[in-house]
Design an enzyme around this catalytic site. Structure first.
Site, PDB file in Angstrom:
ATOM      1  N   SER A   1       0.833  -1.208   0.000  1.00  0.00           N
ATOM      2  CA  SER A   1       0.000   0.000   0.000  1.00  0.00           C
ATOM      3  C   SER A   1       0.865   1.255   0.000  1.00  0.00           C
ATOM      4  O   SER A   1       1.977   1.249   0.530  1.00  0.00           O
ATOM      5  CB  SER A   1      -0.902   0.029   1.231  1.00  0.00           C
ATOM      6  OG  SER A   1      -1.664  -1.145   1.315  1.00  0.00           O
TER       7      SER A   1
HETATM    8  N1  SAH Z   1      -0.641  -4.310   3.969  1.00  0.00           N
HETATM    9  C1  SAH Z   1      -0.090  -4.917   2.807  1.00  0.00           C
HETATM   10  C2  SAH Z   1      -1.110  -4.894   1.686  1.00  0.00           C
HETATM   11  C3  SAH Z   1      -0.868  -5.950   0.697  1.00  0.00           C
HETATM   12  S1  SAH Z   1      -2.105  -6.041  -0.535  1.00  0.00           S
HETATM   13  C4  SAH Z   1       1.161  -4.187   2.362  1.00  0.00           C
HETATM   14  O1  SAH Z   1       1.191  -2.971   2.474  1.00  0.00           O
HETATM   15  O2  SAH Z   1       2.073  -4.815   1.874  1.00  0.00           O
HETATM   16  C5  SAH Z   1      -3.361  -6.971   0.254  1.00  0.00           C
HETATM   17  C6  SAH Z   1      -2.970  -8.338   0.770  1.00  0.00           C
HETATM   18  O3  SAH Z   1      -4.172  -8.960   1.208  1.00  0.00           O
HETATM   19  C7  SAH Z   1      -2.357  -9.276  -0.262  1.00  0.00           C
HETATM   20  O4  SAH Z   1      -1.159  -9.797   0.232  1.00  0.00           O
HETATM   21  C8  SAH Z   1      -3.404 -10.373  -0.418  1.00  0.00           C
HETATM   22  O5  SAH Z   1      -2.878 -11.642  -0.699  1.00  0.00           O
HETATM   23  C9  SAH Z   1      -4.073 -10.346   0.937  1.00  0.00           C
HETATM   24  N2  SAH Z   1      -5.407 -10.920   0.964  1.00  0.00           N
HETATM   25  C10 SAH Z   1      -6.396 -10.839   0.035  1.00  0.00           C
HETATM   26  N3  SAH Z   1      -7.472 -11.531   0.443  1.00  0.00           N
HETATM   27  C11 SAH Z   1      -7.168 -12.054   1.658  1.00  0.00           C
HETATM   28  C12 SAH Z   1      -7.876 -12.859   2.600  1.00  0.00           C
HETATM   29  N4  SAH Z   1      -9.111 -13.300   2.371  1.00  0.00           N
HETATM   30  N5  SAH Z   1      -7.245 -13.203   3.741  1.00  0.00           N
HETATM   31  C13 SAH Z   1      -5.995 -12.788   4.006  1.00  0.00           C
HETATM   32  N6  SAH Z   1      -5.266 -12.031   3.166  1.00  0.00           N
HETATM   33  C14 SAH Z   1      -5.853 -11.666   2.005  1.00  0.00           C
END
Ligand code: SAH
Length: 222
Positions: free
Chosen positions: A71
């Site tokens: 993000s």
């Molecule tokens: N906070 C993270 C955001 C990553 S993007 C950062 O800044 O790096 C969002 C993340 O949510 C991804 O890694 C994706 O795999 C995860 N995600 C999507 N659906 C999910 C779910 N149902 N349970 C857990 N993680 C999930």
């Protein structure tokens, strides 16, 4: 293991670059000094591949593999600032969507206990190395589906979701403590809103914080 990264950074990943990022966050309205201090110190460049490290302090989301993104700094700041603005500081925080682990690491420096769930198993090994390098010992990782929350560890003072479901997942509401707070993006791709949902004695109170763009929250684990 810690030698793998230059935690201090150099050039485009240096302290000067982090300080400039924090100045931009201030200009965009982030006010919490404790948060800004932590963001100025946290080496965001170790949360992406080396090839992208020179762009990681720009206010953009960057790819982290498997079609996922880290993000933007502003989004991490905005969501975290909301948690810090609650009348009582949350102690036990659940994050859904560990991804790169950057948001998790930020939370771990501000709250006592951080639990984080990721559906993509391959991310877990990498993030553990990063947390070890930063000596963050108050994070528990879980490979699972965030739609279900983490019932064994519930209830939580706060839950922060970093991928967008189309509607608010019921399990997450159920795993909030009384007066607990859930912050999450909700909506179809392209028209999502960041919501703050509070679990008050009068019922749920929802506030719209901003129009946002997140990757979708997906069901199941891989
Ligand atoms: N906070 C993270 C955001 C990553 S993007 C950062 O800044 O790096 C969002 C993340 O949510 C991804 O890694 C994706 O795999 C995860 N995600 C999507 N659906 C999910 C779910 N149902 N349970 C857990 N993680 C999930």
């Amino acid at each position: 293991m810690t030698e793998r990264w230059n935690l201090q950074g150099i050039g485009m990943t240096s302290q000067r670059t982090r300080t400039r990022m924090v100045q931009r966050l201030r200009d965009q309205g982030i006010r919490n000094e404790e948060l800004l201090e932590k963001m100025a110190a946290l080496p965001r460049h170790i949360f992406v591949d080396d090839a992208l490290a020179h762009r990681v302090y720009d206010d953009i989301a960057l790819p982290i593999g498997f079609s996922q993104t880290i993000s933007q700094p502003m989004m991490a700041a905005m969501m975290t600032e909301r948690l810090l603005a609650l009348p009582e500081r949350p102690k036990k925080v659940l994050e859904i969507g560990t991804g790169s682990g950057y948001q998790t690491a930020l939370l771990a420096q501000l709250f006592d206990q951080v639990f984080t769930i990721e559906r993509i198993g391959s991310f877990q090994l990498r993030v553990r190395e990063r947390f070890d390098a930063l000596k963050l010992g108050n994070i528990q990782l879980h490979h699972g589906d965030g739609f279900l929350g983490w019932p064994e560890q519930a209830p939580f003072d706060a839950i922060l979701v970093t991928a967008a479901p189309v509607t608010v997942p019921r399990a997450l509401i159920e795993q909030l403590k009384p007066d607990g707070c859930l912050i999450l993006p909700v909506g179809e791709e392209g028209k999502q809103q960041l919501l703050q949902v509070k679990n008050t004695v009068q019922g749920l109170q929802t506030e719209v914080l901003a129009d946002v763009r997140f990757v979708p929250l997906l069901e199941g684990k891989v």
